[in-house]
Design an enzyme around this catalytic site. Structure first.
Site, PDB file in Angstrom:
ATOM      1  N   TYR A  78       0.988  -0.740   0.037  1.00 14.42           N
ATOM      2  CA  TYR A  78      -0.042  -0.269  -0.010  1.00 14.42           C
ATOM      3  C   TYR A  78       0.851   1.486   0.031  1.00 14.42           C
ATOM      4  O   TYR A  78       2.006   1.320   0.535  1.00 14.42           O
ATOM      5  CB  TYR A  78      -0.424  -0.014   1.198  1.00 14.42           C
ATOM      6  CG  TYR A  78       0.230   0.513   2.318  1.00 14.42           C
ATOM      7  CD1 TYR A  78      -0.221   1.790   3.383  1.00 14.42           C
ATOM      8  CD2 TYR A  78       0.544  -0.331   3.054  1.00 14.42           C
ATOM      9  CE1 TYR A  78       0.596   1.986   4.493  1.00 14.42           C
ATOM     10  CE2 TYR A  78       1.439  -0.952   4.836  1.00 14.42           C
ATOM     11  CZ  TYR A  78       1.021   0.758   4.798  1.00 14.42           C
ATOM     12  OH  TYR A  78       1.449   1.208   5.950  1.00 14.42           O
ATOM     13  N   CYS A  79       0.148   2.456  -0.475  1.00 11.91           N
ATOM     14  CA  CYS A  79       1.038   3.072  -0.109  1.00 11.91           C
ATOM     15  C   CYS A  79      -0.258   4.523   0.012  1.00 11.91           C
ATOM     16  O   CYS A  79      -0.484   4.799   1.313  1.00 11.91           O
ATOM     17  CB  CYS A  79       1.516   4.034  -1.744  1.00 11.91           C
ATOM     18  SG  CYS A  79      -0.261   3.819  -2.858  1.00 11.91           S
ATOM     19  N   LYS A  80      -0.220   5.868  -0.291  1.00 14.20           N
ATOM     20  CA  LYS A  80      -0.696   6.752   0.458  1.00 14.20           C
ATOM     21  C   LYS A  80      -2.212   6.769  -0.591  1.00 14.20           C
ATOM     22  O   LYS A  80      -3.061   6.784   0.179  1.00 14.20           O
ATOM     23  CB  LYS A  80      -0.613   8.218   0.172  1.00 14.20           C
ATOM     24  CG  LYS A  80      -1.128   9.865   0.565  1.00 14.20           C
ATOM     25  CD  LYS A  80      -0.656  11.010   0.386  1.00 14.20           C
ATOM     26  CE  LYS A  80      -1.434  11.147   0.331  1.00 14.20           C
ATOM     27  NZ  LYS A  80      -2.438  11.493   1.671  1.00 14.20           N
TER      28      LYS A  80
END
Length: 126
Positions: A78-80
């Site tokens: 995941y990221c932002k």
């Protein structure tokens, strides 16, 4: 010329993107949960159990870590908001990893859904 958005859209068509609701179970079953954001983003708050491997270092960390060499690892990234995660999931597939999932909406969606995160604790001064 392709834009970053074009690259993310193409990557999302080739990866397995899961909802925040599906992510809860996928994380429990994962061998590794990777937070692809930058160290300052990770330090401000992250998902419980996540390992911080910034997107720009992913290929090097995965290739250089014997414990991450098994191509059948269950990996959740995941990221932002999910753009970097889509690109990373696509790259991991190209590297030969078989079980990679990306969280749709990323960290922001996780928080908006009311899920818990690990946040830094401020020191108590008396």
């Amino acid at each position: 010329m392709k834009t970053a958005h074009d690259l993310v859209t193409a990557a999302k068509s080739r990866i397995q993107e899961i909802s925040v609701t599906e992510a809860e179970q996928a994380i429990q079953q994962a061998n590794i949960l990777i937070d692809l954001r930058e160290p300052d983003e990770y330090a401000a708050g992250h998902l419980q159990g996540a390992v911080n491997i910034p997107r720009g270092l992913l290929e090097f960390k995965m290739s250089g870590s014997p414990e991450l060499s098994a191509r059948n690892l269950d990996i959740v990234v995941y990221c932002k908001t999910s753009g970097r995660a889509a690109l990373a999931a696509n790259t991991l597939h190209e590297m030969g990893y078989l079980k990679v999932k990306s969280i749709a909406g990323g960290f922001d969606a996780w928080v908006q859904n009311g899920n818990n995160i690990v946040s830094p604790a401020l020191p108590a001064f008396e």
